[in-house]
Each structure stands twice: as C-alpha cells, then as structure tokens.
Motif scaffolding. Structure first.
Motif, PDB file in Angstrom:
ATOM      1  N   CYS A 281       0.843  -1.190   0.000  1.00  0.00           N
ATOM      2  CA  CYS A 281       0.000   0.000   0.000  1.00  0.00           C
ATOM      3  C   CYS A 281       0.883   1.247   0.000  1.00  0.00           C
ATOM      4  CB  CYS A 281      -0.906  -0.011   1.231  1.00  0.00           C
ATOM      5  SG  CYS A 281      -1.934   1.467   1.393  1.00  0.00           S
ATOM      6  N   VAL A 282       0.575   2.179  -0.912  1.00  0.00           N
ATOM      7  CA  VAL A 282       1.374   3.407  -1.000  1.00  0.00           C
ATOM      8  C   VAL A 282       1.140   4.331   0.194  1.00  0.00           C
ATOM      9  CG1 VAL A 282       1.526   3.344  -3.530  1.00  0.00           C
ATOM     10  CG2 VAL A 282      -0.331   4.619  -2.432  1.00  0.00           C
TER      11      VAL A 282
ATOM     12  N   LEU B  70      -3.267   0.698  -5.889  1.00  0.00           N
ATOM     13  CA  LEU B  70      -2.168   1.306  -5.134  1.00  0.00           C
ATOM     14  C   LEU B  70      -2.313   1.142  -3.633  1.00  0.00           C
ATOM     15  CD1 LEU B  70      -1.992   4.718  -7.034  1.00  0.00           C
ATOM     16  CD2 LEU B  70      -0.367   2.818  -7.196  1.00  0.00           C
ATOM     17  N   ARG B  71      -3.535   0.875  -3.186  1.00  0.00           N
ATOM     18  CA  ARG B  71      -3.809   0.932  -1.753  1.00  0.00           C
ATOM     19  C   ARG B  71      -4.520  -0.330  -1.251  1.00  0.00           C
ATOM     20  NH1 ARG B  71      -4.775   5.708  -4.131  1.00  0.00           N
ATOM     21  NH2 ARG B  71      -3.595   7.479  -3.295  1.00  0.00           N
ATOM     22  N   CYS B  72      -4.326  -0.591   0.033  1.00  0.00           N
ATOM     23  CA  CYS B  72      -5.122  -1.623   0.688  1.00  0.00           C
ATOM     24  C   CYS B  72      -6.552  -1.087   0.763  1.00  0.00           C
ATOM     25  CB  CYS B  72      -4.566  -1.935   2.077  1.00  0.00           C
ATOM     26  SG  CYS B  72      -4.691  -0.583   3.260  1.00  0.00           S
ATOM     27  N   LEU B  73      -7.485  -1.945   1.071  1.00  0.00           N
ATOM     28  CA  LEU B  73      -8.893  -1.549   1.068  1.00  0.00           C
ATOM     29  C   LEU B  73      -9.181  -0.418   2.057  1.00  0.00           C
ATOM     30  CD1 LEU B  73     -11.587  -2.046  -0.253  1.00  0.00           C
ATOM     31  CD2 LEU B  73     -12.028  -3.828   1.437  1.00  0.00           C
TER      32      LEU B  73
ATOM     33  N   GLN C 297     -10.556   3.247   0.895  1.00  0.00           N
ATOM     34  CA  GLN C 297     -11.812   3.822   1.374  1.00  0.00           C
ATOM     35  C   GLN C 297     -11.579   5.197   1.983  1.00  0.00           C
ATOM     36  OE1 GLN C 297     -13.048   0.589   3.894  1.00  0.00           O
ATOM     37  NE2 GLN C 297     -14.307  -0.330   2.287  1.00  0.00           N
ATOM     38  N   ARG C 298     -10.528   5.344   2.755  1.00  0.00           N
ATOM     39  CA  ARG C 298     -10.190   6.640   3.345  1.00  0.00           C
ATOM     40  C   ARG C 298      -9.862   7.648   2.233  1.00  0.00           C
ATOM     41  NH1 ARG C 298      -7.198   5.041   7.112  1.00  0.00           N
ATOM     42  NH2 ARG C 298      -5.285   4.814   5.935  1.00  0.00           N
ATOM     43  N   TYR C 299      -9.106   7.224   1.240  1.00  0.00           N
ATOM     44  CA  TYR C 299      -8.742   8.099   0.121  1.00  0.00           C
ATOM     45  C   TYR C 299      -9.995   8.588  -0.621  1.00  0.00           C
ATOM     46  CZ  TYR C 299      -6.666   9.671  -4.259  1.00  0.00           C
ATOM     47  OH  TYR C 299      -6.312  10.407  -5.354  1.00  0.00           O
ATOM     48  N   GLU C 300     -10.940   7.683  -0.870  1.00  0.00           N
ATOM     49  CA  GLU C 300     -12.167   8.056  -1.579  1.00  0.00           C
ATOM     50  C   GLU C 300     -13.030   9.006  -0.753  1.00  0.00           C
ATOM     51  OE1 GLU C 300     -14.095   4.499  -2.988  1.00  0.00           O
ATOM     52  OE2 GLU C 300     -12.352   3.941  -4.186  1.00  0.00           O
TER      53      GLU C 300
ATOM     54  N   CYS D 293       0.021   3.190   3.670  1.00  0.00           N
ATOM     55  CA  CYS D 293       0.413   2.652   4.979  1.00  0.00           C
ATOM     56  C   CYS D 293       1.549   1.628   4.901  1.00  0.00           C
ATOM     57  CB  CYS D 293      -0.795   2.035   5.684  1.00  0.00           C
ATOM     58  SG  CYS D 293      -1.370   0.490   4.953  1.00  0.00           S
ATOM     59  N   GLY D 294       1.878   1.158   3.702  1.00  0.00           N
ATOM     60  CA  GLY D 294       2.964   0.202   3.544  1.00  0.00           C
ATOM     61  C   GLY D 294       2.585  -1.240   3.802  1.00  0.00           C
ATOM     62  N   ALA D 295       1.336  -1.484   4.180  1.00  0.00           N
ATOM     63  CA  ALA D 295       0.893  -2.855   4.446  1.00  0.00           C
ATOM     64  C   ALA D 295       0.807  -3.635   3.136  1.00  0.00           C
ATOM     65  CB  ALA D 295      -0.467  -2.837   5.127  1.00  0.00           C
ATOM     66  N   GLU D 296       0.892  -4.941   3.271  1.00  0.00           N
ATOM     67  CA  GLU D 296       0.774  -5.801   2.098  1.00  0.00           C
ATOM     68  C   GLU D 296      -0.693  -5.858   1.653  1.00  0.00           C
ATOM     69  OE1 GLU D 296       1.781 -10.382   1.093  1.00  0.00           O
ATOM     70  OE2 GLU D 296       3.358  -9.211   2.088  1.00  0.00           O
ATOM     71  N   ILE D 297      -0.926  -5.634   0.383  1.00  0.00           N
ATOM     72  CA  ILE D 297      -2.279  -5.694  -0.177  1.00  0.00           C
ATOM     73  C   ILE D 297      -2.615  -7.166  -0.410  1.00  0.00           C
ATOM     74  CG2 ILE D 297      -3.732  -5.025  -2.136  1.00  0.00           C
ATOM     75  CD1 ILE D 297      -1.789  -2.615  -2.522  1.00  0.00           C
ATOM     76  N   PRO D 298      -3.780  -7.629   0.042  1.00  0.00           N
ATOM     77  CA  PRO D 298      -4.140  -9.037  -0.120  1.00  0.00           C
ATOM     78  C   PRO D 298      -4.125  -9.467  -1.603  1.00  0.00           C
ATOM     79  CG  PRO D 298      -5.652  -7.966   1.393  1.00  0.00           C
ATOM     80  CD  PRO D 298      -4.806  -6.883   0.781  1.00  0.00           C
ATOM     81  N   ALA D 299      -3.674 -10.693  -1.830  1.00  0.00           N
ATOM     82  CA  ALA D 299      -3.558 -11.218  -3.193  1.00  0.00           C
ATOM     83  C   ALA D 299      -4.898 -11.193  -3.924  1.00  0.00           C
ATOM     84  CB  ALA D 299      -2.994 -12.635  -3.161  1.00  0.00           C
ATOM     85  N   ALA D 300      -5.993 -11.463  -3.224  1.00  0.00           N
ATOM     86  CA  ALA D 300      -7.309 -11.454  -3.880  1.00  0.00           C
ATOM     87  C   ALA D 300      -7.614 -10.078  -4.447  1.00  0.00           C
ATOM     88  CB  ALA D 300      -8.394 -11.880  -2.890  1.00  0.00           C
ATOM     89  N   ARG D 301      -7.260  -9.040  -3.716  1.00  0.00           N
ATOM     90  CA  ARG D 301      -7.474  -7.671  -4.205  1.00  0.00           C
ATOM     91  C   ARG D 301      -6.584  -7.395  -5.417  1.00  0.00           C
ATOM     92  NH1 ARG D 301      -9.422  -2.739  -3.458  1.00  0.00           N
ATOM     93  NH2 ARG D 301      -8.118  -0.887  -3.392  1.00  0.00           N
ATOM     94  N   LEU D 302      -5.344  -7.837  -5.351  1.00  0.00           N
ATOM     95  CA  LEU D 302      -4.429  -7.630  -6.477  1.00  0.00           C
ATOM     96  C   LEU D 302      -4.871  -8.400  -7.717  1.00  0.00           C
ATOM     97  CD1 LEU D 302      -1.024  -7.690  -4.593  1.00  0.00           C
ATOM     98  CD2 LEU D 302      -2.110  -5.712  -5.696  1.00  0.00           C
ATOM     99  N   HIS D 303      -5.416  -9.593  -7.528  1.00  0.00           N
ATOM    100  CA  HIS D 303      -5.923 -10.354  -8.680  1.00  0.00           C
ATOM    101  C   HIS D 303      -7.109  -9.639  -9.314  1.00  0.00           C
ATOM    102  CE1 HIS D 303      -3.394 -13.872  -8.828  1.00  0.00           C
ATOM    103  NE2 HIS D 303      -3.510 -14.025  -7.524  1.00  0.00           N
ATOM    104  N   ALA D 304      -7.966  -9.065  -8.478  1.00  0.00           N
ATOM    105  CA  ALA D 304      -9.144  -8.352  -8.998  1.00  0.00           C
ATOM    106  C   ALA D 304      -8.755  -7.034  -9.642  1.00  0.00           C
ATOM    107  CB  ALA D 304     -10.147  -8.112  -7.868  1.00  0.00           C
ATOM    108  N   ALA D 305      -7.767  -6.353  -9.075  1.00  0.00           N
ATOM    109  CA  ALA D 305      -7.344  -5.036  -9.572  1.00  0.00           C
ATOM    110  C   ALA D 305      -5.823  -4.944  -9.432  1.00  0.00           C
ATOM    111  CB  ALA D 305      -8.034  -3.933  -8.787  1.00  0.00           C
ATOM    112  N   PRO D 306      -5.083  -5.523 -10.379  1.00  0.00           N
ATOM    113  CA  PRO D 306      -3.631  -5.580 -10.226  1.00  0.00           C
ATOM    114  C   PRO D 306      -2.925  -4.228 -10.289  1.00  0.00           C
ATOM    115  CG  PRO D 306      -4.288  -6.490 -12.341  1.00  0.00           C
ATOM    116  CD  PRO D 306      -5.543  -6.231 -11.570  1.00  0.00           C
TER     117      PRO D 306
END
Length: 127
Positions: A88-89, A107-110, A114-117, A91-104
C-alpha cells in the motif's frame, strides 16, 4: 512477495496491456494514430453537429480512460521491477492477493482506499 507471485502478476499485467493496445488498434482501424482516426468535421451532414459533438466527446473520454489505464498498468509493472508491488502506497501494508488479482493496478489496501475516496470524493474509485 515471492518472485513467482510477482511473475504471475507481471504476466497478468502484460496481458492486460497487450489486450488494451489491441483494442485501441481495432477501434481505430489498425495502427493509425488518434488524429487519423478522428472523424472529419468536413464530412458532417447538415443538422448532424449534435451527433458529431457527442461522438467526439465520447471518443475523447474513451481515449483519456484508456490512456490512464495504460499509465496505471505501466506503473504497476514498474512497481514489480522496483520490488514495491503489492504494498500500500499509504500505509505500507501488504495488499491481499485477492485484491491484487481483482485489480492488479491498485495502489492501496482496502482501508486506505476507502479513506482516500472519502477524502477525495471526485477521484475515480478503485477496486
């Protein structure tokens, strides 16, 4: 992220890029540029200006969207090369693989997305 997983996402992104470029070429009728594929205003029949304007606006919106998609794909491929893909750009946390597969290209974890939006309501949402 392991090299095998990075390679899988790189292949997925390369395929997305190739598909998008092929779609652009098909829509434009081959390898012509945007200017050559644009409708000629001299060919507009009388009374068809509204349709011409609508088609031009739609074409421009599609071009902008596709250009942004190519930019996002290239940026994700660069993050793979840099070793920062999947982090995640914000917080630096690892983005879950399922999220990356859906939207490779994400830039951000969920939670950060949501906070960005919420903070940027006019920004385009990401998966």
């Amino acid at each position: 992220m392991t090299q095998a997983i990075s390679d899988t996402f790189a292949q997925q992104l390369q395929q997305m890029r190739a598909d998008l470029i092929a779609h652009l070429r098909q829509r434009r009728g081959g390898k012509v540029g945007r200017a050559q594929a644009a409708p000629d205003p001299h060919e507009v029949q009388s009374g068809d200006w509204n349709q011409f304007d609508s088609e031009r606006d739609l074409e421009q919106a599609l071009d902008e969207r596709e250009t942004a998609a190519l930019r996002d794909i290239d940026a994700a491929l660069q993050r793979i090369a840099d070793g920062t893909f999947g982090l995640c750009v914000d917080c630096g946390a690892e983005i879950p693989a399922a999220r990356l597969h859906a939207a490779p290209t994400t830039l951000r974890c969920l939670a950060c997305q949501q906070r960005y939006e919420r903070e940027h309501p006019t920004a385009a949402p990401s998966l």
